[in-house]
Design an enzyme around this catalytic site. Structure first.
Site, PDB file in Angstrom:
ATOM      1  N   GLU A   1      65.575  63.984  28.910  1.00 58.90           N
ATOM      2  CA  GLU A   1      64.701  64.023  30.094  1.00 58.90           C
ATOM      3  C   GLU A   1      64.623  62.671  30.792  1.00 58.90           C
ATOM      4  O   GLU A   1      64.362  62.604  31.993  1.00 58.90           O
ATOM      5  CB  GLU A   1      63.293  64.475  29.702  1.00 58.90           C
TER       6      GLU A   1
ATOM      7  N   ASP B   1      53.128  61.296  34.835  1.00 56.67           N
ATOM      8  CA  ASP B   1      52.077  61.144  33.830  1.00 56.67           C
ATOM      9  C   ASP B   1      52.675  60.456  32.599  1.00 56.67           C
ATOM     10  O   ASP B   1      53.282  61.115  31.800  1.00 56.67           O
ATOM     11  CB  ASP B   1      51.426  62.484  33.482  1.00 56.67           C
TER      12      ASP B   1
END
Length: 600
Positions: free
Chosen positions: A537, A342
Site C-alpha cells: 500500500e 490518516d
C-alpha cells in the site's frame, strides 16, 4: 459552569471599575464558549446507530480488553443471531458480574459464542472478464516490465470478492454495508471496498480490459449514493458517517471515455449531482479573504466517540483530556480519516512547534485543503460537460458557473504568491501552511484554473523542493512524525497527483519530469516486488527500496491502488520505461566505493 456564570453576573452588577467590568465580561465569554463547545461535543452522534459495531457497552468492554491485535477485527465479525438477542445476553452477563466489567476470558467466550470470524460474509470471486493477456501488455517494450505487468494483472483475481446473500437479507447481523455487485478489495486487513482507493483500482481494471468489473464497482458506489446520500469511507457501518475524497464523478469519466456509454451517463447523472450536493451541504465553509467572501470545502466529520475500528488507539490518544476535548479530538481524527490521510502532520495545528506536535494537535476541520477543492473543481467541470453532452444547457450552465466560482476561490484563497504554488489554508490562523505536500500540485492534475504561467511557477516550486531528491518517489511530506502519511512514506495516489499533473502541462520540462518520476516509481515497485513477491500500500522513499511503515497498523499487501497506478504508468510510458537502472545502479555504486576504499 452555571455557578461561574451566575457569580460573574453578580460581580458585574456591583462593579464600578471599568477594567473590572471588562475582565468579568472576558471571563464570562470564555465560560460560555467552553460550555458551548462541550455542549456541541456531547451532542455529536456516534459513527453509526449500531449498539454493537459503533457505540455501547459491549463495544467498549471488548475493545478495552484487547482480545485482538487489531481493533478492526472485532467490528468486522458477523453476528450469529440478531443484535437484540446478543445484547440481551450481554446485559444479562453484565448484571450477573460483580463490578459489571467482564473479565478478558468471559469476553473471549462471549465473542466466540455470539460472533462468526471476520471475512465469513465474503467469498472469493474470480472476475469473469479477466484475461491473462490484456492488450496493455503489447505496449510495454521492456520484457521484464511486461512480465511484471502480467503478474499485476493476475492479482485482480486474488482481490476479487462478492458478498454472501445473508449480508442483504440480514443486514443488522453484519457491519458490512451491502452493495449489489462483486468488487475488488485493496488487500490485507482491508477486506471490504474503500472509496478513494477504488478510483485507482478502476483505472487499472479498465486498462486490464475488465470493463464489466469496473462498471459493477461504479454501480455499487452509485447504489450507496442513492441509499445514503453519499459514499462512506469504506464498506462498513462504522464508516457510514464519514466519506473520502469524492472521486465518483472521475470514475464515471474514466468509464465513459473507455466505453462511450452515454446511456450509463444519462441514467446516473442525477446521482453524481446528489453526491456533489452532499459535499456542498455538509462540508462547505465560507472564507473571508482579501475583503471578499468565498465558498470552499473541507473535511469535517461531526461524529463523536472513538473510531470503532481503532477504538483503543483513539482512547489512548485522548488520554488526559476532559470529555468535551476528547469528543472534539475524536471528531477531528475522523475528519482526518475522511481525507484519506490518516494521519499526517498536514492536519496538526500545534500551539508551538510542528516538530513537537502529535495526534492530539489534529484539527482537520480548521484546514481548507488544496486537493479536496481541486477535485470538486474538476467535478463541477465534469458535471457541466456531462449535462452539455446530454443536451441540458440549463444544468450545464449552472455547473459551469459553479466551476468558475471555484476557480476564482482556489486562486484567491489557496494560491500563495510568495511560494508560487497552491497551499492549504489555516482557518484558525488565517494563513497558508507552507509545508510541502504532493497535494500542493493537485490543481495541475484537476485542471483547476491552470494556465502556462501558473504551470511554470508550480513546476519551479517543485524543482526547488528537496522532495525530488529522494530516489524512490515523491515523499508524502518532509516531516518525520511516525505517522504513515509523512516522511519517509510514499503512496501511489500521491505519485499520480504529481505525475499526471505534470504530464498534462504543455511545458516539455514538466512532461520530462513526469516521466522521470514515473520511471523512479516503477523501478522501485518492481525491485520491492522481486524482493518480497508482493505489492504494498505504501513504500519507503529512502534506503534500498522497501515497503513503508509507521501509523496504526503494519504495512499491508495487495494492493489495489498501487497495482492500478503501476498499470497506468506502464500504459502511459510503456514504450520508454525500463526495468534496469536506479536501484541496481545505487547498489553497485556502494560496492564500487567499498572496493576503492579497501585499496587505499
Amino acid at each position: 459552569m452555571g455557578k461561574v456564570q451566575q457569580l460573574s453576573l453578580q460581580q458585574l452588577s456591583t462593579a464600578n471599575n471599568c477594567s473590572t467590568r471588562m475582565a468579568w465580561w472576558v471571563l464570562l465569554g470564555i465560560c460560555v464558549a467552553v460550555a458551548g463547545q462541550q455542549a456541541v461535543a456531547s451532542s455529536l452522534p456516534p459513527p453509526c446507530d449500531s449498539e454493537i459495531y459503533c457505540t455501547g457497552e459491549l463495544l467498549r468492554q471488548v475493545q478495552q480488553a484487547k482480545l485482538f491485535t487489531d481493533d478492526k477485527f472485532f467490528v468486522d465479525m458477523p453476528l450469529k443471531e440478531s443484535p437484540e438477542v446478543v445484547l440481551e445476553r450481554f446485559q444479562k452477563l453484565v448484571n450477573e458480574t460483580p463490578g459489571r466489567d467482564l473479565t478478558q476470558e468471559q469476553l473471549k467466550v462471549f465473542v466466540d459464542e455470539n460472533f462468526s470470524p471476520r471475512g465469513q460474509e465474503l467469498e472469493n470471486w474470480e472476475p469473469p472478464d479477466w484475461t491473462d493477456s490484456p492488450p496493455l501488455l503489447q505496449g510495454i517494450a521492456d520484457k521484464k516490465l511486461q512480465s511484471w505487468a502480467r503478474d499485476l494483472n493476475a492479482i485482480w483475481r486474488q482481490l476479487g470478492r462478492q458478498m454472501k446473500p445473508e449480508v442483504k437479507t440480514s443486514p443488522d447481523r453484519h457491519s458490512l454495508i451491502y452493495v449489489p455487485n462483486p468488487l475488488i478489495v485493496p488487500g490485507g486487513r482491508f477486506i471490504e471496498y474503500y472509496y478513494w482507493d477504488s478510483f485507482w483500482v478502476i483505472e487499472g481494471l479498465l486498462l486490464s480490459n475488465m470493463t464489466a468489473t469496473a462498471k459493477g464497482m461504479i454501480e455499487n458506489f452509485l447504489y450507496l449514493v442513492d441509499k445514503l446520500g453519499h459514499i462512506p469511507n469504506g464498506g462498513r457501518v462504522y464508516y457510514e458517517r464519514r466519506s473520502q475524497p469524492p472521486f465518483l464523478t472521475l470514475m464515471v469519466e474514466s468509464y465513459w471515455k473507455h466505453t462511450n456509454d452515454t446511456d450509463f451517463l444519462r441514467h446516473n447523472l442525477h446521482l453524481l449531482e446528489a453526491e456533489y450536493q452532499f459535499w456542498q451541504d455538509h462540508r462547505a465553509v465560507n472564507v473571508s479573504f482579501g475583503g471578499k467572501e468565498y465558498t470552499l470545502n473541507r473535511y469535517n466529520v461531526q461524529v463523536g466517540g472513538p473510531r470503532p475500528e481503532s477504538y483503543m488507539k483513539d482512547v489512548e490518544t485522548a488520554a488526559g483530556l476532559d470529555e468535551g476535548a476528547r469528543e472534539i479530538l475524536w471528531a477531528e481524527l475522523k475528519s482526518a480519516a475522511e481525507s484519506g490521510w490518516d494521519f499526517s502532520s498536514r492536519w496538526f495545528l500545534p500551539e508551538s512547534s510542528l516538530l513537537a506536535a502529535s495526534l492530539k494537535d489534529t484539527k482537520t476541520s480548521a484546514i481548507v485543503p488544496v486537493d479536496l477543492n481541486a477535485i470538486l473543481c474538476r467535478v463541477e467541470q465534469l458535471l457541466a460537460t456531462f449535462y452539455g453532452v446530454l443536451g441540458n444547457s440549463e444544468k450545464a450552465n449552472f455547473f459551469q458557473a459553479a466551476h468558475e466560482r471555484r476557480v476564482a476561490a482556489v486562486r484567491a484563497v489557496l494560491w500563495s504568491n510568495s511560494t508560487e504554488v497552491w497551499l492549504d489554508y489555516n482557518l484558525q490562523q488565517e494563513r497558508h501552511n507552507e509545508a510541502f505536500y504532493p497535494t500542493n500540485l493537485m490543481p495541475l492534475w484537476m485542471e483547476c484554473g491552470v494556465d502556462v504561467a501558473t504551470s511554470e511557477k508550480a513546476l519551479r516550486y517543485l524543482e526547488s523542493s528537496s522532495a525530488l531528491s529522494y530516489p524512490h518517489g515523491v515523499p508524502t511530506s518532509l516531516v518525520r512524525t511516525q505517522q504513515q502519511w509523512d516522511l519517509p512514506n510514499a503512496w501511489a495516489p500521491l505519485q499520480d497527483m504529481v505525475i499526471s499533473g505534470l504530464a498534462k502541462s504543455s511545458l516539455p520540462r514538466a512532461q520530462e519530469l513526469a516521466f522521470t518520476l514515473a520511471q523512479r516509481w516503477i523501478r522501485m515497485n518492481l525491485a520491492v516486488y522481486e524482493k518480497y513477491h508482493y505489492m504494498y500500500e505504501k513504500y519507503d522513499v529512502e534506503g534500498d527500496g522497501k515497503p513503508g511503515g509507521g501509523g496504526e497498523y503494519q504495512v499491508q499487501e495487495g494492493f489495489g491502488w498501487t497495482n492500478g497506478l503501476a498499470l497506468r504508468l506502464l500504459h502511459l510510458y510503456g514504450d520508454r520505461l525500463t526495468s534496469a537502472g536506479t536501484l541496481l545502479f545505487r547498489s553497485w555504486l556502494c560496492v564500487g566505493a567499498c572496493l576503492v576504499l579497501s585499496l587505499i
